[in-house]
Design an enzyme around this catalytic site. Structure first.
Site, short mmCIF file in Angstrom:
data_model
loop_
_atom_site.label_atom_id
_atom_site.label_comp_id
_atom_site.label_asym_id
_atom_site.label_seq_id
_atom_site.Cartn_x
_atom_site.Cartn_y
_atom_site.Cartn_z
NE ARG A 85 -4.09 -1.75 0.04
CZ ARG A 85 -5.21 -1.97 0.73
NH1 ARG A 85 -5.59 -1.11 1.65
NH2 ARG A 85 -5.95 -3.01 0.48
NE ARG B 254 -7.51 5.24 2.48
CZ ARG B 254 -8.38 4.53 3.21
NH1 ARG B 254 -9.50 5.08 3.62
NH2 ARG B 254 -8.09 3.29 3.55
NE ARG C 104 -10.20 8.40 -2.62
CZ ARG C 104 -10.74 7.76 -1.60
NH1 ARG C 104 -10.12 6.76 -1.05
NH2 ARG C 104 -11.89 8.12 -1.14
CG ASP D 226 -8.81 -3.47 -4.44
OD1 ASP D 226 -8.16 -2.96 -3.52
OD2 ASP D 226 -9.66 -4.35 -4.26
CE1 TYR E 209 -12.86 -7.82 1.40
CE2 TYR E 209 -11.29 -9.52 0.75
CZ TYR E 209 -11.61 -8.42 1.52
OH TYR E 209 -10.70 -7.92 2.40
O1 1CP Z 1 0.01 0.27 -3.09
C1 1CP Z 1 -0.34 -0.91 -3.26
O2 1CP Z 1 -0.12 -1.81 -2.43
C2 1CP Z 1 -0.99 -1.29 -4.58
C3 1CP Z 1 -2.40 -1.28 -4.69
C4 1CP Z 1 -3.29 -2.18 -3.85
C5 1CP Z 1 -3.16 -3.54 -3.51
C6 1CP Z 1 -1.99 -4.47 -3.73
C7 1CP Z 1 -4.52 -1.75 -3.35
C8 1CP Z 1 -5.04 -0.38 -3.47
N1 1CP Z 1 -5.18 -2.83 -2.81
C9 1CP Z 1 -4.37 -3.93 -2.87
C10 1CP Z 1 -4.67 -5.30 -2.42
C11 1CP Z 1 -5.88 -5.55 -1.63
N2 1CP Z 1 -7.12 -4.99 -1.73
C12 1CP Z 1 -5.96 -6.57 -0.64
C13 1CP Z 1 -4.83 -7.51 -0.32
C14 1CP Z 1 -3.80 -6.91 0.57
C15 1CP Z 1 -4.25 -6.50 1.93
O3 1CP Z 1 -4.63 -7.40 2.72
O4 1CP Z 1 -4.23 -5.31 2.20
C16 1CP Z 1 -7.26 -6.56 -0.11
C17 1CP Z 1 -7.81 -7.47 0.96
C18 1CP Z 1 -7.99 -5.57 -0.81
C19 1CP Z 1 -9.43 -5.26 -0.64
C20 1CP Z 1 -9.61 -3.85 -0.26
N3 1CP Z 1 -9.48 -2.83 -1.14
C21 1CP Z 1 -9.82 -3.32 1.01
C22 1CP Z 1 -9.85 -4.11 2.29
C23 1CP Z 1 -11.19 -4.31 2.84
C24 1CP Z 1 -11.15 -5.17 4.09
O5 1CP Z 1 -11.83 -6.19 4.09
O6 1CP Z 1 -10.41 -4.83 5.03
C25 1CP Z 1 -9.90 -1.93 0.90
C26 1CP Z 1 -10.18 -0.92 1.95
C27 1CP Z 1 -9.64 -1.63 -0.48
C28 1CP Z 1 -9.51 -0.30 -1.11
C29 1CP Z 1 -8.11 0.07 -1.49
N4 1CP Z 1 -7.31 -0.67 -2.33
C30 1CP Z 1 -6.13 0.01 -2.54
C31 1CP Z 1 -6.17 1.22 -1.79
C32 1CP Z 1 -5.10 2.27 -1.75
C33 1CP Z 1 -7.41 1.24 -1.12
C34 1CP Z 1 -7.94 2.36 -0.25
C35 1CP Z 1 -8.88 3.12 -1.10
C36 1CP Z 1 -8.90 4.58 -0.84
O7 1CP Z 1 -9.70 4.97 -0.01
O8 1CP Z 1 -8.18 5.34 -1.52
#
Ligand code: 1CP
Length: 345
Positions: free
Chosen positions: A25, A29, A38, A75, A152
């Site tokens: 990540r 944010r 964003r 994502d 999910y």
């Molecule tokens: O910077 C990076 O790492 C690259 C982009 C990336 C990756 C690899 C994002 C952007 N998401 C992910 C993987 C991801 N997404 C995972 C696996 C890794 C982990 O466990 O963190 C999972 C479970 C998700 C699903 C997801 N997407 C969640 C989690 C929900 C939960 O159940 O806790 C969330 C909140 C997102 C949104 C998301 N994806 C990425 C970002 C930067 C965000 C936040 C969105 C925002 O508000 O800007």
């Protein structure tokens, strides 16, 4: 030609004097420049599907910190969307999906090879990045592991204990297995296409592997990851695979061989000393500083960063956090971590 990119050298098994660094990540944010881009995109999914802006946020942490790797901005839930699930994000809460829990629901999804049109903007982001990244920076593509993505799709949202997915697994094994198989085959095609577009490494995120117990861990965390890795290596033998079965605990031991991955990524539920003795013996490891240090900083951050570096210093290691950096992290603490690794010895 001898490999010069540090992450690729570590993935090939080389022990480096200073470990290469990136952060899960790392585009996110906690960075003001991410929040600005964003806002320009409108919302999170629009950002994911806008190749120019997705490439821009991927590059932001590289410009700011000079990480050794960039991870494609996308994502894990874009893949179920490409298979036909509805997907949206609720601000402050997280992802929501239409649920797949019945044989009819499974049949209504698209076949694995129908994903590419929907995911074309992601492949375009990879192409832009492979042109624009500095020559020393490695580009990592990724996908969610079948079990984690299935949790999910079955629940329609994130769940603390993956209860709905465990329940479907017990109640309708055939439908559950069908979802896992469709995700496994589509993930192979998705990652292979990212590699063709320019990804140099791929990572499989199994964020919820830890809730699989006994034989389920083998059947739904290890086997799908092994199948994906084998299929990718048949097509792209030189592209390293990183597997991240988060929460595996003692089951991390032996996973390099069981999955066939070049690198096992560790969360911070295991100590670096234990992992050096029981996991790094099998190959390159990635991890595993607790991401909370990016919030709290200070001398403890410096000491714990040194501890991770020292524990893994006798074998191949890629420095990373144990999980994604959180929105409340202080960008200065990230710099302190990097300075400690690169200049602090
Ligand atoms: O910077 C990076 O790492 C690259 C982009 C990336 C990756 C690899 C994002 C952007 N998401 C992910 C993987 C991801 N997404 C995972 C696996 C890794 C982990 O466990 O963190 C999972 C479970 C998700 C699903 C997801 N997407 C969640 C989690 C929900 C939960 O159940 O806790 C969330 C909140 C997102 C949104 C998301 N994806 C990425 C970002 C930067 C965000 C936040 C969105 C925002 O508000 O800007």
């Amino acid at each position: 030609m001898a490999q010069t990119k540090t992450i690729l050298r570590a993935l090939a098994g080389e022990t480096l004097p200073t470990p290469p660094i990136w952060m899960m990540r790392q585009a996110g944010r906690y960075l003001p420049e991410y929040r600005a881009t964003r806002a320009e995109a409108g919302d999170f999914l629009s950002l994911c599907y806008n190749s120019d802006l997705a490439a821009e946020v991927t590059l932001q942490p590289i410009r700011r910190y000079g990480f050794d790797a960039a991870i494609l901005f996308a994502d894990i839930l874009l893949l179920p969307q490409a298979l036909g699930a509805d997907l949206w994000f609720v601000t402050g809460e997280g992802p929501r999906l239409s649920t797949t829990t019945t044989p009819e629901g499974l049949r209504a999804l698209k076949p694995a090879d129908a994903i590419h049109e929907h995911l074309a903007p992601v492949y375009e982001t990879v192409r832009i990045l492979s042109r624009e990244l500095p020559s020393e920076t490695t580009l990592i593509g990724f996908a969610g592991a079948p079990w984690t993505v299935a949790t999910y799709m079955i629940a329609g949202q994130g769940t603390p204990d993956q209860g709905p997915a465990h329940a479907l697994k017990a109640a309708d094994r055939a439908t559950f297995q069908g979802i896992i198989d469709l995700l496994t085959e589509s993930t192979i095609l998705y990652l292979s296409e990212q590699i063709k577009a320019g990804a140099e490494v791929v990572k499989i995120f199994d964020s919820w592997a830890g809730s699989l117990e006994g034989q389920d861990f083998i059947d739904f965390a290890v086997k799908p990851a092994a199948r994906i890795t084998k299929a990718l290596k048949d097509i792209h033998p030189d592209v390293p695979v990183i597997a991240f079965p988060r929460g595996a605990g003692e089951r991390y031991a032996g996973l390099h061989a069981a999955i066939g991955a070049d690198c096992i990524a560790l969360d911070d539920g295991v100590t670096p000393e234990w992992a050096a003795a029981h996991v790094q013996t099998g190959g390159c490891v990635q991890g595993n500083l607790a991401s909370s240090h990016m919030v709290t900083g200070g001398e403890t951050l410096v000491q714990e960063t040194r501890r991770v570096v020292d524990a893994f210093s006798k074998g191949p290691h890629i420095f990373n956090l144990g999980h994604g950096i959180t929105p409340d992290a202080n960008p200065e603490n990230v710099q302190l971590m990097i300075d400690t690794i690169r200049n602090g010895k």
